[in-house]
Design a protein around this motif. Structure first.
Motif, PDB file in Angstrom:
ATOM      1  N   ASP A 203      82.654 115.473  48.532  1.00  6.87           N
ATOM      2  CA  ASP A 203      82.854 113.845  48.513  1.00  6.87           C
ATOM      3  C   ASP A 203      84.141 113.632  47.540  1.00  6.87           C
ATOM      4  O   ASP A 203      84.477 114.059  46.644  1.00  6.87           O
ATOM      5  CB  ASP A 203      81.632 113.053  47.758  1.00  6.87           C
ATOM      6  CG  ASP A 203      80.460 113.353  48.585  1.00  6.87           C
ATOM      7  OD1 ASP A 203      80.361 114.333  49.386  1.00  6.87           O
ATOM      8  OD2 ASP A 203      79.565 112.654  48.049  1.00  6.87           O
ATOM      9  N   SER A 225      82.979 112.704  59.813  1.00 10.18           N
ATOM     10  CA  SER A 225      81.968 112.499  58.760  1.00 10.18           C
ATOM     11  C   SER A 225      82.481 111.291  58.187  1.00 10.18           C
ATOM     12  O   SER A 225      81.549 110.539  57.722  1.00 10.18           O
ATOM     13  CB  SER A 225      82.172 113.656  57.992  1.00 10.18           C
ATOM     14  OG  SER A 225      81.831 114.920  58.345  1.00 10.18           O
ATOM     15  N   ARG A 230      78.800 110.295  56.918  1.00  6.61           N
ATOM     16  CA  ARG A 230      77.746 111.084  56.729  1.00  6.61           C
ATOM     17  C   ARG A 230      78.093 112.355  57.097  1.00  6.61           C
ATOM     18  O   ARG A 230      78.979 112.705  58.036  1.00  6.61           O
ATOM     19  CB  ARG A 230      76.399 110.889  57.439  1.00  6.61           C
ATOM     20  CG  ARG A 230      76.336 110.681  58.887  1.00  6.61           C
ATOM     21  CD  ARG A 230      75.008 110.670  59.644  1.00  6.61           C
ATOM     22  NE  ARG A 230      75.265 110.658  61.165  1.00  6.61           N
ATOM     23  CZ  ARG A 230      74.621 111.369  61.863  1.00  6.61           C
ATOM     24  NH1 ARG A 230      73.400 111.714  61.250  1.00  6.61           N
ATOM     25  NH2 ARG A 230      74.789 111.250  62.984  1.00  6.61           N
ATOM     26  N   THR A 232      76.667 116.022  58.669  1.00  9.46           N
ATOM     27  CA  THR A 232      75.491 116.639  59.344  1.00  9.46           C
ATOM     28  C   THR A 232      75.872 118.091  59.454  1.00  9.46           C
ATOM     29  O   THR A 232      76.753 118.634  59.283  1.00  9.46           O
ATOM     30  CB  THR A 232      75.368 116.137  60.919  1.00  9.46           C
ATOM     31  OG1 THR A 232      76.637 116.619  61.656  1.00  9.46           O
ATOM     32  CG2 THR A 232      75.204 114.516  60.796  1.00  9.46           C
ATOM     33  N   ASP A 257      71.071 115.480  57.640  1.00  8.83           N
ATOM     34  CA  ASP A 257      72.417 114.838  57.273  1.00  8.83           C
ATOM     35  C   ASP A 257      72.344 114.385  55.747  1.00  8.83           C
ATOM     36  O   ASP A 257      71.207 114.433  55.169  1.00  8.83           O
ATOM     37  CB  ASP A 257      72.813 113.664  58.376  1.00  8.83           C
ATOM     38  CG  ASP A 257      71.649 112.789  58.145  1.00  8.83           C
ATOM     39  OD1 ASP A 257      70.691 112.597  57.507  1.00  8.83           O
ATOM     40  OD2 ASP A 257      71.887 111.651  58.988  1.00  8.83           O
ATOM     41  N   ARG A 258      73.496 114.028  55.278  1.00  8.86           N
ATOM     42  CA  ARG A 258      73.485 113.416  53.884  1.00  8.86           C
ATOM     43  C   ARG A 258      74.486 112.294  53.908  1.00  8.86           C
ATOM     44  O   ARG A 258      75.634 112.536  54.378  1.00  8.86           O
ATOM     45  CB  ARG A 258      74.007 114.363  52.925  1.00  8.86           C
ATOM     46  CG  ARG A 258      73.963 113.983  51.437  1.00  8.86           C
ATOM     47  CD  ARG A 258      74.378 115.039  50.377  1.00  8.86           C
ATOM     48  NE  ARG A 258      75.767 115.364  50.583  1.00  8.86           N
ATOM     49  CZ  ARG A 258      76.905 114.735  49.970  1.00  8.86           C
ATOM     50  NH1 ARG A 258      76.340 113.698  49.223  1.00  8.86           N
ATOM     51  NH2 ARG A 258      78.032 115.266  50.130  1.00  8.86           N
ATOM     52  N   LYS A 259      74.091 111.289  53.516  1.00  8.37           N
ATOM     53  CA  LYS A 259      75.297 110.291  53.429  1.00  8.37           C
ATOM     54  C   LYS A 259      76.180 110.171  52.395  1.00  8.37           C
ATOM     55  O   LYS A 259      75.835 110.739  51.307  1.00  8.37           O
ATOM     56  CB  LYS A 259      74.458 108.729  53.156  1.00  8.37           C
ATOM     57  CG  LYS A 259      73.427 108.215  54.319  1.00  8.37           C
ATOM     58  CD  LYS A 259      72.779 106.712  54.090  1.00  8.37           C
ATOM     59  CE  LYS A 259      71.968 106.458  55.040  1.00  8.37           C
ATOM     60  NZ  LYS A 259      71.487 104.967  54.895  1.00  8.37           N
TER      61      LYS A 259
END
Length: 335
Positions: A203, A225, A230, A232, A257-259
């Motif tokens: 991030d 992404s 997100r 995946t 997945d992760r936001k």
């Protein structure tokens, strides 16, 4: 042949275990040869070394006085792959200090997928300690291979994966992973990007990866992404029947997945990705254009025309499709 070098090194190592001239077994030749092994064939080398180590130990007969001079069993890094689960567990709990190279750290990591639950438990406890003492380069190289394959590991549990993710989040390790994603010209970097996306270490760096990564597929993954907000990854696989009458089926990936907590203006992303030197990235950009046609206003036609004249057939087809969609929308609005 490399196999012969490995076998010789293993046998020399076993001989040094039974030698009365040294306080500890001499691993230097074994470390040297395992440092040259391709980790993409890790299963093969692990099986070969386990087999040769077992045979060499059986064939080796230590001097009678050795029994009295060394009453306690000597556990070594190779005992991590012993046929005996009790010995694998005891070795993990006994070993201290750094892994001597990437190969041996990989042996420890793979115990998180061991078929004996107690061994997996010992690996969960000891692996962070071993990782902290080991050269970060060895840790990163070993985890690159593990992360690329652990979706196929049948026994690893979430709590085992958490141990690896905890190690990844150590700042020195995280920085090395980020650099590797940008600078590596080969290897399974797109898969690694996805697996690292389980953690927040990328991030704030994904835009940089999208701009600078050498591998086009990594840049494409980073842009996608950012577009989707997100990351995946493949969590595992499940069997899906396609025709149960004829016992036909296939393995279907389980996607998680992760936001992302970061947001980049859509238009900025589209402009940058549309000008990327790789058609793989431009194709992602064209797909997003089609998805977002209604929200882009006049810039949509400009981008669609740019894509329609792209030298890549797959990109130009998407550009032409976007133009047709825009023309249909204009006809509907004018009627």
């Amino acid at each position: 042949m490399m196999e012969d070098k490995v076998i010789t090194a293993v046998r020399d190592f076993v001989s040094s275990i039974n030698s009365g001239s040294k306080v500890a077994a001499d691993m230097s030749a074994l470390i040297g040869v395992t440092s040259q092994l391709p980790l993409t064939s890790f299963d093969y080398w692990e099986r070969l070394i386990r087999s040769e180590f077992s045979v060499a130990l059986r064939e080796s007969t230590p001097p009678k006085w050795k029994i009295w001079s060394r009453p306690h069993e000597l556990l070594t890094w190779l005992d991590l792959i012993s046929w005996d689960g009790y010995k694998r567990e005891k070795t993990l709990r006994t070993l201290s200090g750094a892994a001597p190279n990437t190969f041996f750290f990989s042996l420890a990591v793979r115990r998180l997928n061991d078929w004996v639950p107690q061994v997996r438990g010992a690996a969960r406890e000891k692996l962070p300690e071993i990782a902290k003492a080991t050269d970060p380069q060895y840790v990163v190289e070993a985890l690159c291979i593990a992360l690329s394959n652990w979706s196929l590991w049948g026994r690893i549990e979430e709590k085992d994966k958490e141990v690896i993710l905890q190690i990844i989040c150590e700042e020195e390790i995280a920085e090395s992973f980020r650099s590797r994603l940008i600078l590596s010209s080969s290897g399974p970097m797109p898969s690694l990007f996805s697996q690292l996306g389980r953690t927040p270490i990328l991030d704030g760096k994904i835009e940089e990866i999208a701009r600078l990564a050498i591998q086009p597929s990594v840049r494409a993954k980073a842009y996608r992404s950012l577009f989707e907000g997100r990351v995946t990854w493949i969590e595992g696989w499940k069997w899906e029947w396609t025709d149960i009458r004829y016992c036909k089926g296939r393995l279907k990936p389980i996607i998680s997945d992760r936001k992302l907590e970061i947001q980049t203006p859509l238009l900025d992303l589209l402009k940058r990705s549309s000008e990327d030197r790789s058609s793989i990235v431009r194709r992602v950009s064209a797909e997003i254009l089609i998805r977002e046609l209604e929200s882009l206003g006049t810039i949509a036609r400009e981008l669609a025309e740019q894509f329609s004249s792209d030298r890549s057939h797959l990109v130009s087809e998407r550009g032409k499709f976007a133009i047709r969609k825009l023309e249909e929308s204009e006809r509907v609005n004018s009627s």
